[in-house]
Design an enzyme around this catalytic site. Structure first.
Site, mmCIF file in Angstrom:
data_model
loop_
_atom_site.group_PDB
_atom_site.id
_atom_site.type_symbol
_atom_site.label_atom_id
_atom_site.label_comp_id
_atom_site.label_asym_id
_atom_site.label_seq_id
_atom_site.Cartn_x
_atom_site.Cartn_y
_atom_site.Cartn_z
ATOM 1 N N SER A 1 4.255 -2.546 9.806
ATOM 2 C CA SER A 1 5.388 -2.888 10.201
ATOM 3 C C SER A 1 5.901 -3.184 10.054
ATOM 4 C CB SER A 1 5.415 -1.645 11.068
ATOM 5 O OG SER A 1 4.988 -0.434 11.244
ATOM 6 N N GLU B 1 -6.586 5.214 8.212
ATOM 7 C CA GLU B 1 -6.688 6.350 7.278
ATOM 8 C C GLU B 1 -7.888 6.640 7.056
ATOM 9 O OE1 GLU B 1 -2.229 5.566 7.278
ATOM 10 O OE2 GLU B 1 -2.738 5.821 5.407
ATOM 11 N N GLU C 1 -4.969 -4.615 10.562
ATOM 12 C CA GLU C 1 -3.742 -4.071 10.683
ATOM 13 C C GLU C 1 -4.244 -3.745 11.944
ATOM 14 O OE1 GLU C 1 -4.504 -1.120 7.738
ATOM 15 O OE2 GLU C 1 -6.551 -0.249 8.614
ATOM 16 N N HIS D 1 -9.178 0.818 4.802
ATOM 17 C CA HIS D 1 -7.507 1.784 5.884
ATOM 18 C C HIS D 1 -8.212 2.553 6.832
ATOM 19 C CE1 HIS D 1 -3.742 2.810 6.236
ATOM 20 N NE2 HIS D 1 -3.703 1.623 5.473
ATOM 21 N N ASN E 1 0.832 -0.959 0.029
ATOM 22 C CA ASN E 1 -0.311 -0.002 0.437
ATOM 23 C C ASN E 1 1.332 1.225 0.031
ATOM 24 O OD1 ASN E 1 -2.112 2.220 0.188
ATOM 25 N ND2 ASN E 1 -2.455 1.508 2.729
ATOM 26 N N GLY F 1 2.727 2.420 10.465
ATOM 27 C CA GLY F 1 4.154 3.332 10.753
ATOM 28 C C GLY F 1 4.649 4.289 11.744
ATOM 29 N N LYS G 1 -0.042 4.377 -0.147
ATOM 30 C CA LYS G 1 -0.601 5.180 0.360
ATOM 31 C C LYS G 1 -0.506 6.881 -0.415
ATOM 32 C CE LYS G 1 -0.096 3.648 5.219
ATOM 33 N NZ LYS G 1 0.021 3.330 6.404
#
Length: 249
Positions: free
Chosen positions: A211, A96, A166, A94, A9, A172, A11
């Protein structure tokens, strides 16, 4: 036996040159034949991906989609548009998107349905925040997110889903759930899906996203219920991403 899926991904990162580099590297890469690979790219890069990644072991997809096929939705992209550029996968839900763009459970389900309608494979992201984990609510949060999707579609559609667990606190941040922590949640997801179908649960791909990198991929992927990875930062580095793919075989 579930074959591994490694999905990157990007992003809002990357470049045309980087897509080309991945195409060149994976055209001759020594990747185990049973490992499926995909890159989830920013929309503007899908056209070059269709050219540069064709003929490699790598598929590609989008990072989200709108729940309508067309209309007055400025700035949005439909599933049928992704398909025109050869996309096979699309990320949905996701963390985010949920946090920054306020996509709630209903929006996630609507996008899953839209993806399935045009033949895309939805990679549905689920996960808990650090506060939810510390409050002992990890399973409640994650399994509710799973149920929203599985209860909203029919049996045939459920077989076309991929789940990506996740933990939000590990995205991140450089922090990673231990292999045992990750395996425990993956096993809980699979056991929970058995209420819909034992065969469905046995065949369901559940990826770990948080990660994952070359240094820890092999240990994570060795867990019995971890069927691959949703890779963030490491998917922007050709050698690192290739090493993860090779460790999955």
């Amino acid at each position: 036996m579930r074959s591994p899926l490694i999905a990157g991904n990007w992003k809002m990162n990357g470049s045309l040159a980087l897509v080309e580099q991945f195409g060149e590297a994976f055209a001759d890469a020594n990747v185990p034949p049973d490992v499926s690979i995909a890159l989830m790219l920013p929309f503007p890069y899908l056209a070059v991906a269709q050219r540069a990644l064709s003929g490699t072991p790598m598929a590609w997809g989008g990072q989200t989609l709108h729940d309508q096929r067309s209309g007055a939705f400025t700035g949005e992209v439909s599933g049928s548009m992704l398909v025109e550029f050869g996309a096979r996968y699309v990320l949905i839900g996701h963390s985010e998107r949920r946090a920054m763009f306020h996509e709630d459970d209903a929006a996630v389900l609507a996008r899953v349905s839209a993806a399935l309608d045009v033949g895309l494979t939805p990679v549905v992201c689920v996960g808990e925040t650090l506060a939810e984990r510390e409050a002992g609510r990890t399973e409640d949060v994650v399994l509710k997110q799973v149920d929203v999707v599985f209860s909203g579609i029919d049996a045939e559609a459920r077989e076309r889903l991929v789940i990506a667990y996740e933990p939000v606190w590990a995205i991140g941040t450089g922090k990673t759930a231990s292999p045992d922590q990750a395996q425990a949640i993956h096993a809980s997801i699979r056991a929970h899906v058995e209420q819909y179908s034992v065969a469905l649960a046995a065949g369901l791909h559940v990826l770990y996203g948080g990660s994952m990198k070359a240094a820890n991929a092999a240990e994570l992927l060795a867990q019995p219920d971890i069927d691959g990875g949703l890779i963030g930062g490491a998917s922007l580095q050709v050698d690192e991403f290739l090493a993860i793919c090779q460790s999955a075989g």
